[in-house]
Motif scaffolding. Sequence first.
Motif, PDB file in Angstrom:
ATOM      1  N   ILE A  21      10.489   7.203  17.467  1.00 26.56           N
ATOM      2  CA  ILE A  21      11.579   6.535  16.743  1.00 26.56           C
ATOM      3  C   ILE A  21      11.786   5.088  17.182  1.00 26.56           C
ATOM      4  CG2 ILE A  21      12.790   8.727  16.418  1.00 26.56           C
ATOM      5  CD1 ILE A  21      14.851   7.741  18.505  1.00 26.56           C
ATOM      6  N   THR A  22      11.007   4.644  18.182  1.00 28.07           N
ATOM      7  CA  THR A  22      11.159   3.263  18.669  1.00 28.07           C
ATOM      8  C   THR A  22      10.948   2.223  17.566  1.00 28.07           C
ATOM      9  OG1 THR A  22      10.575   3.827  20.942  1.00 28.07           O
ATOM     10  CG2 THR A  22      10.258   1.542  20.275  1.00 28.07           C
ATOM     11  N   PRO A  23       9.910   2.342  16.706  1.00 26.70           N
ATOM     12  CA  PRO A  23       9.773   1.345  15.629  1.00 26.70           C
ATOM     13  C   PRO A  23      11.001   1.277  14.726  1.00 26.70           C
ATOM     14  CG  PRO A  23       7.757   2.617  15.858  1.00 26.70           C
ATOM     15  CD  PRO A  23       8.784   3.288  16.720  1.00 26.70           C
ATOM     16  N   TRP A  24      11.573   2.453  14.427  1.00 29.19           N
ATOM     17  CA  TRP A  24      12.777   2.454  13.587  1.00 29.19           C
ATOM     18  C   TRP A  24      13.947   1.793  14.315  1.00 29.19           C
ATOM     19  CZ3 TRP A  24      17.741   4.212  14.029  1.00 29.19           C
ATOM     20  CH2 TRP A  24      18.502   4.189  12.856  1.00 29.19           C
ATOM     21  N   LEU A  25      14.099   2.089  15.606  1.00 26.48           N
ATOM     22  CA  LEU A  25      15.194   1.496  16.379  1.00 26.48           C
ATOM     23  C   LEU A  25      15.059  -0.020  16.437  1.00 26.48           C
ATOM     24  CD1 LEU A  25      15.467   4.030  19.365  1.00 26.48           C
ATOM     25  CD2 LEU A  25      17.055   3.756  17.451  1.00 26.48           C
ATOM     26  N   ILE A  26      13.824  -0.500  16.630  1.00 25.53           N
ATOM     27  CA  ILE A  26      13.600  -1.946  16.666  1.00 25.53           C
ATOM     28  C   ILE A  26      13.938  -2.569  15.314  1.00 25.53           C
ATOM     29  CG2 ILE A  26      11.848  -3.746  16.915  1.00 25.53           C
ATOM     30  CD1 ILE A  26      10.429  -1.908  18.925  1.00 25.53           C
ATOM     31  N   GLY A  27      13.475  -1.920  14.228  1.00 25.06           N
ATOM     32  CA  GLY A  27      13.791  -2.430  12.894  1.00 25.06           C
ATOM     33  C   GLY A  27      15.278  -2.413  12.598  1.00 25.06           C
ATOM     34  N   ALA A  28      15.957  -1.336  13.008  1.00 21.18           N
ATOM     35  CA  ALA A  28      17.400  -1.245  12.778  1.00 21.18           C
ATOM     36  C   ALA A  28      18.139  -2.335  13.548  1.00 21.18           C
ATOM     37  CB  ALA A  28      17.916   0.136  13.180  1.00 21.18           C
ATOM     38  N   ALA A  29      17.728  -2.583  14.784  1.00 21.92           N
ATOM     39  CA  ALA A  29      18.382  -3.612  15.590  1.00 21.92           C
ATOM     40  C   ALA A  29      18.132  -5.010  15.029  1.00 21.92           C
ATOM     41  CB  ALA A  29      17.895  -3.527  17.039  1.00 21.92           C
ATOM     42  N   ALA A  30      16.888  -5.242  14.571  1.00 28.34           N
ATOM     43  CA  ALA A  30      16.518  -6.579  14.097  1.00 28.34           C
ATOM     44  C   ALA A  30      17.040  -6.870  12.701  1.00 28.34           C
ATOM     45  CB  ALA A  30      14.997  -6.735  14.128  1.00 28.34           C
ATOM     46  N   PHE A  31      17.015  -5.881  11.816  1.00 31.76           N
ATOM     47  CA  PHE A  31      17.326  -6.135  10.412  1.00 31.76           C
ATOM     48  C   PHE A  31      18.661  -5.542   9.951  1.00 31.76           C
ATOM     49  CE2 PHE A  31      12.642  -6.048  10.721  1.00 31.76           C
ATOM     50  CZ  PHE A  31      12.397  -7.368  10.383  1.00 31.76           C
ATOM     51  N   MET A  32      19.332  -4.761  10.781  1.00 33.52           N
ATOM     52  CA  MET A  32      20.634  -4.195  10.407  1.00 33.52           C
ATOM     53  C   MET A  32      21.720  -4.606  11.394  1.00 33.52           C
ATOM     54  SD  MET A  32      19.440  -0.367   9.184  1.00 33.52           S
ATOM     55  CE  MET A  32      21.136   0.161   8.946  1.00 33.52           C
ATOM     56  N   LEU A  33      21.562  -4.186  12.640  1.00 34.13           N
ATOM     57  CA  LEU A  33      22.599  -4.473  13.637  1.00 34.13           C
ATOM     58  C   LEU A  33      22.727  -5.968  13.888  1.00 34.13           C
ATOM     59  CD1 LEU A  33      24.646  -3.285  15.593  1.00 34.13           C
ATOM     60  CD2 LEU A  33      22.834  -3.134  17.314  1.00 34.13           C
ATOM     61  N   GLY A  34      21.598  -6.670  13.964  1.00 35.79           N
ATOM     62  CA  GLY A  34      21.633  -8.112  14.200  1.00 35.79           C
ATOM     63  C   GLY A  34      22.387  -8.870  13.118  1.00 35.79           C
ATOM     64  N   PRO A  35      22.022  -8.699  11.843  1.00 32.67           N
ATOM     65  CA  PRO A  35      22.762  -9.383  10.781  1.00 32.67           C
ATOM     66  C   PRO A  35      24.239  -8.998  10.711  1.00 32.67           C
ATOM     67  CG  PRO A  35      20.643  -8.642   9.970  1.00 32.67           C
ATOM     68  CD  PRO A  35      20.795  -8.054  11.342  1.00 32.67           C
ATOM     69  N   ILE A  36      24.564  -7.739  11.029  1.00 30.20           N
ATOM     70  CA  ILE A  36      25.962  -7.317  11.012  1.00 30.20           C
ATOM     71  C   ILE A  36      26.769  -8.095  12.043  1.00 30.20           C
ATOM     72  CG2 ILE A  36      27.502  -5.397  11.566  1.00 30.20           C
ATOM     73  CD1 ILE A  36      25.441  -3.533  10.268  1.00 30.20           C
ATOM     74  N   ILE A  37      26.241  -8.173  13.253  1.00 30.60           N
ATOM     75  CA  ILE A  37      26.937  -8.918  14.313  1.00 30.60           C
ATOM     76  C   ILE A  37      26.995 -10.400  13.964  1.00 30.60           C
ATOM     77  CG2 ILE A  37      26.833  -9.595  16.742  1.00 30.60           C
ATOM     78  CD1 ILE A  37      25.516  -6.891  17.324  1.00 30.60           C
ATOM     79  N   ALA A  38      25.900 -10.937  13.401  1.00 25.64           N
ATOM     80  CA  ALA A  38      25.879 -12.358  13.037  1.00 25.64           C
ATOM     81  C   ALA A  38      26.916 -12.666  11.974  1.00 25.64           C
ATOM     82  CB  ALA A  38      24.478 -12.733  12.537  1.00 25.64           C
ATOM     83  N   SER A  39      27.076 -11.780  10.975  1.00 22.81           N
ATOM     84  CA  SER A  39      28.069 -12.032   9.929  1.00 22.81           C
ATOM     85  C   SER A  39      29.481 -11.972  10.481  1.00 22.81           C
ATOM     86  CB  SER A  39      27.901 -11.018   8.796  1.00 22.81           C
ATOM     87  OG  SER A  39      28.277  -9.715   9.209  1.00 22.81           O
TER      88      SER A  39
END
Length: 300
Positions: A21-39
Amino acid sequence: MNQIFRLNNRKKETLTFYLLITPWLIGAAAFMLGPIIASLVLSFFEWDLISPAKFIGLRNFEEMFAIDPLFWQSLKVTVIYVLFRVPLSLIAALFLALMMNQKIPGIGVFRTIYYLPSVISGVAVSMMWIWIFNPNFGLMNGVLHFFGLPEPGWFSDPQWALPTMILISLYSVGSTAIIFLAGLKAIPDVLYEAAELDGASKIQQLFKITIPQLTPSILFNVIMLTITSFQIFTEGLIITGGGPANATLFFNLYLYENAFSYGRLGYASALAWVLFALTFICAFIVFKSSNRWVYYEGGE
């Protein structure tokens, strides 16, 4: 020894799970969690993508609630859309599911046909509706003219634009109907057999057996329809662009315009968090009220 062997196997399985699940976690952090925090951070800044970001605190939210009339207009339009689209979609989807649940030859083909609109591109569907509801040469007004009925302006009329948007949203209830169909398949036949022996009519069976047994599916569909209705964007952008006279200025469309037309990334981020809060509150209220009207066969 066997215990140590089992423990090592468990550790290996756990390690394998996390590696997979590491690839999914990396993708979620980079493309979901990151933009959420940035917004969230950007909602406290003024930024146009060119000049350096300027911290302004809560000024974006103050402008939104106290100054900006288009914020309230977009909020009103979206709330009206949600209040009408959700119940109408539920009724249409339930009716469609009841039809698809009939044991007739070729019913699988009809189920596929009814579901197809849910997977067709929103842009293509929007272009189709533009042609159908064109006030000058559209199919709908052509039919109304044939029967001598009034021909509305549809998308070009401020009074008809939003109702027409609600009407065309019923086109894609196939996915909601599939959830209802799965719920219908799970209802035991013995309940209907017992009801028939007691002399219950089809209408009584619908309201005393079918709908109570479908309440878990209804809960799921209400929450999903509420979320997707608040997020309506494509139809407003392609069909009307928010017009006429801001009659279809949906919240997501206004957010998009602030971000990419006016270059107000900070204000758009603040709008996004207001939309998230509103959607979350509505979904939370529906979920918390479910213990009063949702029936589970195994109890709460």
